[in-house]
Design a protein around this motif. Structure first.
Motif, PDB file in Angstrom:
ATOM      1  N   THR A 278       0.835  -1.207   0.000  1.00 22.66           N
ATOM      2  CA  THR A 278       0.000   0.000   0.000  1.00 22.66           C
ATOM      3  C   THR A 278       0.866   1.251   0.000  1.00 22.66           C
ATOM      4  OG1 THR A 278      -1.741  -1.171   1.221  1.00 22.66           O
ATOM      5  CG2 THR A 278      -1.829   1.240   1.223  1.00 22.66           C
ATOM      6  N   LEU A 279       1.914   1.228   0.804  1.00 20.63           N
ATOM      7  CA  LEU A 279       2.820   2.368   0.879  1.00 20.63           C
ATOM      8  C   LEU A 279       3.440   2.670  -0.486  1.00 20.63           C
ATOM      9  CD1 LEU A 279       4.544   4.433   2.519  1.00 20.63           C
ATOM     10  CD2 LEU A 279       6.207   2.592   2.840  1.00 20.63           C
ATOM     11  N   ASN A 280       3.980   1.644  -1.145  1.00 23.26           N
ATOM     12  CA  ASN A 280       4.647   1.847  -2.429  1.00 23.26           C
ATOM     13  C   ASN A 280       3.683   2.337  -3.507  1.00 23.26           C
ATOM     14  OD1 ASN A 280       7.214   1.134  -1.579  1.00 23.26           O
ATOM     15  ND2 ASN A 280       6.888  -1.033  -1.967  1.00 23.26           N
ATOM     16  N   ILE A 281       2.460   1.796  -3.513  1.00 20.12           N
ATOM     17  CA  ILE A 281       1.487   2.207  -4.526  1.00 20.12           C
ATOM     18  C   ILE A 281       1.065   3.659  -4.302  1.00 20.12           C
ATOM     19  CG2 ILE A 281      -0.873   1.846  -5.343  1.00 20.12           C
ATOM     20  CD1 ILE A 281      -0.444  -1.141  -4.959  1.00 20.12           C
ATOM     21  N   VAL A 282       0.815   4.040  -3.038  1.00 20.74           N
ATOM     22  CA  VAL A 282       0.440   5.427  -2.733  1.00 20.74           C
ATOM     23  C   VAL A 282       1.562   6.381  -3.131  1.00 20.74           C
ATOM     24  CG1 VAL A 282      -0.044   7.067  -0.870  1.00 20.74           C
ATOM     25  CG2 VAL A 282      -1.182   4.850  -0.900  1.00 20.74           C
ATOM     26  N   LEU A 283       2.817   6.012  -2.834  1.00 24.55           N
ATOM     27  CA  LEU A 283       3.942   6.873  -3.181  1.00 24.55           C
ATOM     28  C   LEU A 283       4.132   6.952  -4.691  1.00 24.55           C
ATOM     29  CD1 LEU A 283       6.623   6.011  -0.467  1.00 24.55           C
ATOM     30  CD2 LEU A 283       4.970   7.873  -0.515  1.00 24.55           C
ATOM     31  N   MET A 284       3.854   5.859  -5.394  1.00 29.50           N
ATOM     32  CA  MET A 284       3.979   5.887  -6.850  1.00 29.50           C
ATOM     33  C   MET A 284       2.915   6.811  -7.450  1.00 29.50           C
ATOM     34  SD  MET A 284       5.936   4.899  -9.191  1.00 29.50           S
ATOM     35  CE  MET A 284       6.838   3.803  -8.098  1.00 29.50           C
ATOM     36  N   ILE A 285       1.696   6.764  -6.903  1.00 35.70           N
ATOM     37  CA  ILE A 285       0.635   7.668  -7.368  1.00 35.70           C
ATOM     38  C   ILE A 285       1.023   9.113  -7.059  1.00 35.70           C
ATOM     39  CG2 ILE A 285      -1.780   8.347  -7.054  1.00 35.70           C
ATOM     40  CD1 ILE A 285      -2.400   5.422  -6.417  1.00 35.70           C
ATOM     41  N   ARG A 286       1.619   9.322  -5.884  1.00 34.35           N
ATOM     42  CA  ARG A 286       2.049  10.675  -5.500  1.00 34.35           C
ATOM     43  C   ARG A 286       3.093  11.215  -6.476  1.00 34.35           C
ATOM     44  NH1 ARG A 286       6.446  13.472  -4.890  1.00 34.35           N
ATOM     45  NH2 ARG A 286       7.455  11.756  -3.774  1.00 34.35           N
ATOM     46  N   LYS A 287       4.033  10.363  -6.880  1.00 33.67           N
ATOM     47  CA  LYS A 287       5.042  10.800  -7.844  1.00 33.67           C
ATOM     48  C   LYS A 287       4.411  11.126  -9.190  1.00 33.67           C
ATOM     49  CE  LYS A 287       8.912   8.243  -5.801  1.00 33.67           C
ATOM     50  NZ  LYS A 287       9.923   7.182  -5.981  1.00 33.67           N
ATOM     51  N   PHE A 288       3.409  10.347  -9.571  1.00 31.66           N
ATOM     52  CA  PHE A 288       2.720  10.602 -10.832  1.00 31.66           C
ATOM     53  C   PHE A 288       1.983  11.939 -10.785  1.00 31.66           C
ATOM     54  CE2 PHE A 288      -0.897   9.914 -13.788  1.00 31.66           C
ATOM     55  CZ  PHE A 288      -0.155   9.786 -14.956  1.00 31.66           C
ATOM     56  N   VAL A 313       7.772   2.754 -16.452  1.00 38.33           N
ATOM     57  CA  VAL A 313       8.375   2.887 -15.131  1.00 38.33           C
ATOM     58  C   VAL A 313       7.322   2.741 -14.030  1.00 38.33           C
ATOM     59  CG1 VAL A 313       9.511   4.507 -13.559  1.00 38.33           C
ATOM     60  CG2 VAL A 313      10.312   4.284 -15.904  1.00 38.33           C
ATOM     61  N   LEU A 314       6.183   3.410 -14.199  1.00 40.28           N
ATOM     62  CA  LEU A 314       5.129   3.361 -13.175  1.00 40.28           C
ATOM     63  C   LEU A 314       4.549   1.956 -13.041  1.00 40.28           C
ATOM     64  CD1 LEU A 314       3.328   6.723 -14.057  1.00 40.28           C
ATOM     65  CD2 LEU A 314       4.635   6.244 -11.992  1.00 40.28           C
ATOM     66  N   VAL A 315       4.263   1.309 -14.175  1.00 36.64           N
ATOM     67  CA  VAL A 315       3.711  -0.048 -14.145  1.00 36.64           C
ATOM     68  C   VAL A 315       4.735  -1.024 -13.572  1.00 36.64           C
ATOM     69  CG1 VAL A 315       2.867  -1.960 -15.558  1.00 36.64           C
ATOM     70  CG2 VAL A 315       2.122   0.371 -16.047  1.00 36.64           C
ATOM     71  N   GLY A 316       5.993  -0.897 -14.005  1.00 35.42           N
ATOM     72  CA  GLY A 316       7.035  -1.784 -13.500  1.00 35.42           C
ATOM     73  C   GLY A 316       7.242  -1.641 -12.002  1.00 35.42           C
ATOM     74  N   ALA A 317       7.194  -0.411 -11.490  1.00 35.26           N
ATOM     75  CA  ALA A 317       7.367  -0.195 -10.059  1.00 35.26           C
ATOM     76  C   ALA A 317       6.220  -0.810  -9.267  1.00 35.26           C
ATOM     77  CB  ALA A 317       7.463   1.306  -9.767  1.00 35.26           C
ATOM     78  N   THR A 318       4.994  -0.673  -9.783  1.00 39.78           N
ATOM     79  CA  THR A 318       3.837  -1.279  -9.107  1.00 39.78           C
ATOM     80  C   THR A 318       3.939  -2.801  -9.120  1.00 39.78           C
ATOM     81  OG1 THR A 318       2.482   0.594  -9.827  1.00 39.78           O
ATOM     82  CG2 THR A 318       1.322  -1.364  -9.057  1.00 39.78           C
ATOM     83  N   MET A 319       4.341  -3.371 -10.258  1.00 37.84           N
ATOM     84  CA  MET A 319       4.515  -4.819 -10.356  1.00 37.84           C
ATOM     85  C   MET A 319       5.581  -5.314  -9.379  1.00 37.84           C
ATOM     86  SD  MET A 319       4.411  -5.460 -14.493  1.00 37.84           S
ATOM     87  CE  MET A 319       5.153  -7.088 -14.281  1.00 37.84           C
ATOM     88  N   TYR A 320       6.666  -4.568  -9.256  1.00 31.68           N
ATOM     89  CA  TYR A 320       7.749  -4.966  -8.354  1.00 31.68           C
ATOM     90  C   TYR A 320       7.266  -4.973  -6.907  1.00 31.68           C
ATOM     91  CZ  TYR A 320      12.302  -5.202  -6.083  1.00 31.68           C
ATOM     92  OH  TYR A 320      13.342  -5.589  -5.311  1.00 31.68           O
ATOM     93  N   SER A 321       6.493  -3.947  -6.536  1.00 34.47           N
ATOM     94  CA  SER A 321       5.953  -3.873  -5.180  1.00 34.47           C
ATOM     95  C   SER A 321       5.063  -5.067  -4.889  1.00 34.47           C
ATOM     96  CB  SER A 321       5.175  -2.562  -4.988  1.00 34.47           C
ATOM     97  OG  SER A 321       6.006  -1.439  -5.180  1.00 34.47           O
ATOM     98  N   TYR A 322       4.188  -5.403  -5.833  1.00 36.77           N
ATOM     99  CA  TYR A 322       3.266  -6.526  -5.641  1.00 36.77           C
ATOM    100  C   TYR A 322       4.026  -7.841  -5.578  1.00 36.77           C
ATOM    101  CZ  TYR A 322      -0.605  -9.738  -6.426  1.00 36.77           C
ATOM    102  OH  TYR A 322      -1.499 -10.756  -6.303  1.00 36.77           O
ATOM    103  N   ALA A 323       5.015  -8.017  -6.469  1.00 35.63           N
ATOM    104  CA  ALA A 323       5.798  -9.247  -6.484  1.00 35.63           C
ATOM    105  C   ALA A 323       6.611  -9.398  -5.187  1.00 35.63           C
ATOM    106  CB  ALA A 323       6.739  -9.270  -7.683  1.00 35.63           C
ATOM    107  N   SER A 324       7.109  -8.294  -4.659  1.00 38.32           N
ATOM    108  CA  SER A 324       7.879  -8.345  -3.415  1.00 38.32           C
ATOM    109  C   SER A 324       6.995  -8.757  -2.243  1.00 38.32           C
ATOM    110  CB  SER A 324       8.513  -6.972  -3.136  1.00 38.32           C
ATOM    111  OG  SER A 324       9.399  -6.614  -4.169  1.00 38.32           O
ATOM    112  N   MET A 325       5.774  -8.255  -2.207  1.00 39.76           N
ATOM    113  CA  MET A 325       4.863  -8.616  -1.126  1.00 39.76           C
ATOM    114  C   MET A 325       4.445 -10.085  -1.229  1.00 39.76           C
ATOM    115  SD  MET A 325       4.593  -6.192   0.938  1.00 39.76           S
ATOM    116  CE  MET A 325       3.278  -6.949   1.884  1.00 39.76           C
TER     117      MET A 325
END
Length: 327
Positions: A278-288, A313-325
């Motif tokens: 949740t943290l990573n997705i919120v921060l990614m939206i904030r950067k966008f 970059v945005l999609v890859g970062a979200t995928m990485y966050s989900y895969a890490s969790m």
């Protein structure tokens, strides 16, 4: 969390962080060579706030600071790395690096982190590797689109400064990855005392400014003094009830430091109340959102290739966050 807590946190994250980026861009648009004084003021402001939080009248021999959960000498590596990362990140504005490109490049630094982590024995899933490849390719596309963008005047532009800025950003990402691995080791060994680390990384970094004191003095004079050019273009404001003019850059610098505090406070409140995903997705939206605001208010533009790379970059970062969790 309650609705009130969510609104407070999101207000701090989106309001504080987006305002912070806007203040930063307003400052570097007019004075791009202000990286050192910007870093010093941010560190000083957060160090003072942290000292108030850690103040203890019972420990005069420790400068009235509460005892630490993690030995101070263990923080020294983090302090040095964090100081140089901040200096490098705030020094690139003089090398034709725009705020949107800065946001995208730092968002795609996962590949560097993964390579360094692998060298230190960390292993990653196929989904993490795939998402990192997407991040890296997206970053390369954005970089090439920026490098090939023609000057609006039609004149030939020397891209040497731009490529030097990329090298500095890449070095900052490498040091940031090492910093993350070191802090991960500290938290795994002693417990997750992020508030303590946040304070000491800033408080102990302030004395390091002695090594760049001449630069700080020169940049401070540029920030504070009103030049003939500043007066001619109206780059100043008058203090209420006082016949005093202040450079607008000083106001933007102050606003940047204050919003930096609210931004970091909101991010840490969110980190302590939700999952890492949740943290990573919120921060990614904030950067966008910051990216869109920069383009709207400051006239920054991306080419078609730049937009494609940004989405990757945005999609890859979200995928990485989900895969890490999931891992």
């Amino acid at each position: 969390m309650s609705l009130t807590q969510w609104l407070t946190i999101l207000g701090l994250v989106f309001g504080g962080c987006c305002a912070n980026v806007s203040a930063l861009e307003s400052l570097v648009k007019g004075k791009p060579n202000m990286g050192s004084i910007l870093t010093f003021c941010q560190f000083g402001f957060i160090a003072v706030e942290g000292y108030i939080q850690h103040f203890s009248i019972s420990h005069p021999k420790r400068l009235f600071i509460k005892p630490t959960h993690i030995p101070v000498y263990r923080w020294m590596c983090s302090v040095v790395l964090f100081f140089f990362v901040s200096i490098l990140n705030n020094s690139v504005w003089q090398y034709d690096i725009s705020v949107p490109f800065h946001i995208i490049f730092r968002s795609s630094a996962t590949g560097i982190t993964m390579i360094i982590g692998y060298m230190f024995g960390k292993r990653y899933t196929k989904k993490q590797i795939l998402s990192t490849v997407m991040l890296t390719v997206g970053c390369i596309v954005v970089t090439l689109s920026n490098a090939n963008t023609a000057d609006p005047t039609g004149e030939t532009v020397d891209k040497g400064d731009f490529y030097l800025g990329i090298i500095i950003l890449a070095l900052a990402c490498v040091l940031m990855s090492l910093l993350g691995l070191h802090n991960e080791y500290l938290f795994r060994t002693y417990g997750n005392h992020w508030r303590e680390g946040f304070f000491y990384s800033h408080f102990l970094s302030v004395p390091l400014a002695l090594f760049i004191l001449p630069t700080l003095h020169k940049e401070w004079k540029v920030i504070w003094d009103l030049s003939v050019e500043d007066i001619a273009v109206g780059n100043y404001f008058k203090l209420p009830f006082l016949d005093t003019k202040l450079n607008k850059n000083f106001g933007w610098l102050t606003f940047n430091c204050v919003t930096q505090y609210f931004c970091v406070r909101g991010v840490n409140m969110l980190a302590g109340s939700t999952t890492a995903l949740t943290l990573n997705i919120v921060l990614m939206i904030r950067k966008f959102v910051s990216l869109l605001l920069s383009m709207y208010f400051f006239g920054n533009r991306l080419t078609f290739d730049g937009y494609v790379g940004s989405i990757m970059v945005l999609v890859g970062a979200t995928m990485y966050s989900y895969a890490s969790m999931k891992k």
